[in-house]
Every structure is written in C-alpha cells, then in structure tokens.
Design a protein around this motif. Structure first.
Motif, PDB file in Angstrom:
ATOM      1  N   LEU A  26      28.968  43.865  41.785  1.00 32.07           N
ATOM      2  CA  LEU A  26      29.973  42.966  41.244  1.00 32.07           C
ATOM      3  C   LEU A  26      30.812  42.472  42.412  1.00 32.07           C
ATOM      4  CD1 LEU A  26      30.934  45.049  38.121  1.00 32.07           C
ATOM      5  CD2 LEU A  26      29.847  42.810  38.088  1.00 32.07           C
ATOM      6  N   ARG A  27      31.195  41.195  42.343  1.00 30.94           N
ATOM      7  CA  ARG A  27      32.006  40.598  43.412  1.00 30.94           C
ATOM      8  C   ARG A  27      33.255  39.998  42.788  1.00 30.94           C
ATOM      9  NH1 ARG A  27      30.980  36.931  48.429  1.00 30.94           N
ATOM     10  NH2 ARG A  27      28.876  37.762  48.289  1.00 30.94           N
ATOM     11  N   ALA A  28      34.398  40.435  43.287  1.00 24.69           N
ATOM     12  CA  ALA A  28      35.678  39.835  42.908  1.00 24.69           C
ATOM     13  C   ALA A  28      36.138  38.985  44.084  1.00 24.69           C
ATOM     14  CB  ALA A  28      36.709  40.908  42.589  1.00 24.69           C
ATOM     15  N   THR A  29      36.336  37.695  43.836  1.00 18.73           N
ATOM     16  CA  THR A  29      36.767  36.770  44.879  1.00 18.73           C
ATOM     17  C   THR A  29      38.132  36.223  44.502  1.00 18.73           C
ATOM     18  OG1 THR A  29      34.465  36.155  45.287  1.00 18.73           O
ATOM     19  CG2 THR A  29      36.161  34.684  46.170  1.00 18.73           C
ATOM     20  N   TRP A  30      39.101  36.484  45.344  1.00 17.95           N
ATOM     21  CA  TRP A  30      40.492  36.090  45.112  1.00 17.95           C
ATOM     22  C   TRP A  30      40.835  34.939  46.045  1.00 17.95           C
ATOM     23  CZ3 TRP A  30      43.104  39.191  41.490  1.00 17.95           C
ATOM     24  CH2 TRP A  30      42.461  40.384  41.143  1.00 17.95           C
ATOM     25  N   ARG A  31      41.523  33.904  45.491  1.00 18.27           N
ATOM     26  CA  ARG A  31      41.898  32.725  46.296  1.00 18.27           C
ATOM     27  C   ARG A  31      43.327  32.304  45.991  1.00 18.27           C
ATOM     28  NH1 ARG A  31      36.438  31.154  44.764  1.00 18.27           N
ATOM     29  NH2 ARG A  31      35.190  31.118  46.642  1.00 18.27           N
ATOM     30  N   GLY A  32      44.035  31.884  47.029  1.00 20.18           N
ATOM     31  CA  GLY A  32      45.379  31.348  46.855  1.00 20.18           C
ATOM     32  C   GLY A  32      46.433  32.442  46.788  1.00 20.18           C
ATOM     33  N   TYR A  33      47.582  32.091  46.219  1.00 23.80           N
ATOM     34  CA  TYR A  33      48.675  33.044  46.050  1.00 23.80           C
ATOM     35  C   TYR A  33      48.547  33.648  44.654  1.00 23.80           C
ATOM     36  CZ  TYR A  33      53.208  35.178  45.668  1.00 23.80           C
ATOM     37  OH  TYR A  33      54.200  36.093  45.501  1.00 23.80           O
ATOM     38  N   VAL A  34      48.165  34.897  44.576  1.00 19.39           N
ATOM     39  CA  VAL A  34      47.942  35.583  43.304  1.00 19.39           C
ATOM     40  C   VAL A  34      49.171  36.441  43.007  1.00 19.39           C
ATOM     41  CG1 VAL A  34      46.501  37.278  42.115  1.00 19.39           C
ATOM     42  CG2 VAL A  34      45.446  35.556  43.586  1.00 19.39           C
ATOM     43  N   HIS A  49      34.153  43.857  32.314  1.00 20.64           N
ATOM     44  CA  HIS A  49      32.774  43.475  32.624  1.00 20.64           C
ATOM     45  C   HIS A  49      31.965  44.629  33.208  1.00 20.64           C
ATOM     46  CE1 HIS A  49      32.990  39.331  31.407  1.00 20.64           C
ATOM     47  NE2 HIS A  49      34.202  39.302  31.924  1.00 20.64           N
ATOM     48  N   ALA A  50      32.599  45.523  33.946  1.00 18.51           N
ATOM     49  CA  ALA A  50      31.893  46.686  34.489  1.00 18.51           C
ATOM     50  C   ALA A  50      31.428  47.608  33.363  1.00 18.51           C
ATOM     51  CB  ALA A  50      32.777  47.443  35.469  1.00 18.51           C
ATOM     52  N   ALA A  51      32.157  47.617  32.259  1.00 24.80           N
ATOM     53  CA  ALA A  51      31.726  48.421  31.114  1.00 24.80           C
ATOM     54  C   ALA A  51      30.452  47.846  30.504  1.00 24.80           C
ATOM     55  CB  ALA A  51      32.834  48.478  30.063  1.00 24.80           C
ATOM     56  N   GLN A  52      30.288  46.539  30.576  1.00 22.41           N
ATOM     57  CA  GLN A  52      29.109  45.877  29.999  1.00 22.41           C
ATOM     58  C   GLN A  52      27.962  45.767  30.994  1.00 22.41           C
ATOM     59  OE1 GLN A  52      30.405  42.130  28.377  1.00 22.41           O
ATOM     60  NE2 GLN A  52      32.234  43.058  27.511  1.00 22.41           N
ATOM     61  N   MET A  53      28.290  45.714  32.267  1.00 26.64           N
ATOM     62  CA  MET A  53      27.284  45.534  33.314  1.00 26.64           C
ATOM     63  C   MET A  53      27.629  46.467  34.467  1.00 26.64           C
ATOM     64  SD  MET A  53      26.154  41.923  34.989  1.00 26.64           S
ATOM     65  CE  MET A  53      25.545  41.347  33.411  1.00 26.64           C
ATOM     66  N   PRO A  54      27.420  47.770  34.284  1.00 23.89           N
ATOM     67  CA  PRO A  54      27.849  48.725  35.314  1.00 23.89           C
ATOM     68  C   PRO A  54      27.115  48.542  36.635  1.00 23.89           C
ATOM     69  CG  PRO A  54      26.937  49.848  33.374  1.00 23.89           C
ATOM     70  CD  PRO A  54      26.790  48.386  33.153  1.00 23.89           C
ATOM     71  N   SER A  55      27.863  48.728  37.697  1.00 26.86           N
ATOM     72  CA  SER A  55      27.295  48.725  39.040  1.00 26.86           C
ATOM     73  C   SER A  55      28.113  49.698  39.880  1.00 26.86           C
ATOM     74  CB  SER A  55      27.373  47.334  39.668  1.00 26.86           C
ATOM     75  OG  SER A  55      27.001  47.415  41.041  1.00 26.86           O
ATOM     76  N   PRO A  56      27.460  50.490  40.708  1.00 24.00           N
ATOM     77  CA  PRO A  56      28.202  51.407  41.574  1.00 24.00           C
ATOM     78  C   PRO A  56      28.862  50.694  42.757  1.00 24.00           C
ATOM     79  CG  PRO A  56      25.868  51.595  41.999  1.00 24.00           C
ATOM     80  CD  PRO A  56      26.016  50.650  40.838  1.00 24.00           C
ATOM     81  N   LEU A  57      28.608  49.397  42.904  1.00 21.63           N
ATOM     82  CA  LEU A  57      29.057  48.646  44.077  1.00 21.63           C
ATOM     83  C   LEU A  57      30.010  47.516  43.692  1.00 21.63           C
ATOM     84  CD1 LEU A  57      25.473  48.182  45.543  1.00 21.63           C
ATOM     85  CD2 LEU A  57      27.096  49.961  46.174  1.00 21.63           C
ATOM     86  N   LEU A  58      31.106  47.394  44.449  1.00 26.32           N
ATOM     87  CA  LEU A  58      32.053  46.299  44.258  1.00 26.32           C
ATOM     88  C   LEU A  58      32.388  45.695  45.606  1.00 26.32           C
ATOM     89  CD1 LEU A  58      34.126  44.532  42.722  1.00 26.32           C
ATOM     90  CD2 LEU A  58      35.758  46.442  42.969  1.00 26.32           C
ATOM     91  N   LEU A  59      32.240  44.392  45.700  1.00 26.45           N
ATOM     92  CA  LEU A  59      32.680  43.631  46.859  1.00 26.45           C
ATOM     93  C   LEU A  59      33.974  42.933  46.458  1.00 26.45           C
ATOM     94  CD1 LEU A  59      32.275  42.440  49.683  1.00 26.45           C
ATOM     95  CD2 LEU A  59      30.810  40.706  48.655  1.00 26.45           C
ATOM     96  N   ASN A  60      35.084  43.363  47.016  1.00 22.50           N
ATOM     97  CA  ASN A  60      36.405  42.810  46.696  1.00 22.50           C
ATOM     98  C   ASN A  60      36.830  41.918  47.859  1.00 22.50           C
ATOM     99  OD1 ASN A  60      38.694  42.838  44.803  1.00 22.50           O
ATOM    100  ND2 ASN A  60      39.792  43.591  46.593  1.00 22.50           N
ATOM    101  N   ASP A  61      36.692  40.606  47.667  1.00 25.39           N
ATOM    102  CA  ASP A  61      36.894  39.642  48.750  1.00 25.39           C
ATOM    103  C   ASP A  61      38.282  39.013  48.667  1.00 25.39           C
ATOM    104  OD1 ASP A  61      36.791  37.694  50.677  1.00 25.39           O
ATOM    105  OD2 ASP A  61      35.106  36.605  49.790  1.00 25.39           O
ATOM    106  N   ASN A  62      39.169  39.463  49.548  1.00 29.51           N
ATOM    107  CA  ASN A  62      40.532  38.923  49.624  1.00 29.51           C
ATOM    108  C   ASN A  62      40.689  37.937  50.779  1.00 29.51           C
ATOM    109  OD1 ASN A  62      41.170  40.659  47.562  1.00 29.51           O
ATOM    110  ND2 ASN A  62      42.835  41.668  48.618  1.00 29.51           N
ATOM    111  N   SER A  63      39.608  37.538  51.400  1.00 27.93           N
ATOM    112  CA  SER A  63      39.690  36.740  52.623  1.00 27.93           C
ATOM    113  C   SER A  63      40.372  35.389  52.425  1.00 27.93           C
ATOM    114  CB  SER A  63      38.297  36.548  53.230  1.00 27.93           C
ATOM    115  OG  SER A  63      37.455  35.828  52.345  1.00 27.93           O
TER     116      SER A  63
END
Length: 137
Positions: A26-34, A49-63
């Motif tokens: 799963l990838r969370a992509t954050w943009r702007g002023y949150v 969504h992780a409850a419906q589509m579990p994955s042991p991996l998360l890419l949390n992109d705050n760039s």
C-alpha cells in the motif's frame, strides 16, 4: 490501483492511498499542506483499506508535503499503530518531506513500534528497501 483520495477543497492538499499489486504494498502519498484533520482522515483511510486488502508493506511518501505534518503522534502511537499492526503491517518505509525540519516522524515516533519503520530521504531508496522486505529470509 487507487483506493482512496482525500482532497482539501481550500488548498488542494491531498492524501492518496493506492495498492500496487506488482509490489504487494500500500502506498500513501501526501501532497501540499496537510492539516491535522486531513492527516487523521488519511491515516483512517489506510486502516479501512488495509482491513480489506491487507499488506505487510506500507510506503508512506511525504516527499511532496509542505509545512508541519500531523502533530498528533499520540493518536498515531496509541490508535493507528496497534490497529495497523493487527491488520498485518510489518514494514513501513517513510519518505521524509523535502523540508525535513517539519517532518516530526523521525524524531518523535516511539521507538517501540510493533513493525519495522525505516526513514528515507528519497523515494527510490524507500522502494528498494521495501522490495527487499518482500523476499523471504
């Protein structure tokens, strides 16, 4: 596959959650002023969504974030982290925002999280590390 997107109509900041089947993460992509409310909605969308589509991996992109990010690490530590762990999260690659002095995750996340959290300065390194996490030892 895009699972969820939250966009603030005032300033168009976003949190997008997607599932990348080729990487099984799963990838969370954050943009702007949150702001804190947006951050909480994005984090809760991940749990849903992780409850419906579990994955042991998360890419949390705050760039692509600007300014302070999600000042409620207490909520993350006490609510989000235990729920994410129960849903099978084992590895998190956190890509710092460009103005790193505003990214509080590296400095203030509790050291005792039940999954491996690695902090990266660029997206490519984060993706490479997560790919290695997929390989069984």
């Amino acid at each position: 596959m895009l699972l969820n997107i939250n966009t603030d109509p005032r300033d168009h900041s976003t949190c997008a959650l997607s599932y990348e089947a080729e990487n099984n993460w799963l990838r969370a992509t954050w943009r702007g002023y949150v702001d804190p409310a947006e951050a909480m909605r994005g984090a809760q969308a991940y749990l849903h969504h992780a409850a419906q589509m579990p994955s042991p991996l998360l890419l949390n992109d705050n760039s692509q974030l600007r300014g302070p990010w999600f000042d409620s690490l207490d909520w993350l530590a006490e609510v989000w982290v235990p729920q994410a762990s129960r849903l099978g999260l084992r590895y998190v690659a956190h890509v710092q925002q460009a103005d790193r002095h505003s990214d509080i995750i590296p400095a203030r996340m509790p050291s005792s999280v039940p999954f491996e959290l690695q902090i990266f300065q660029n997206l490519e390194d984060a993706q490479n590390w997560l790919r290695q996490c997929r390989i069984p030892s």
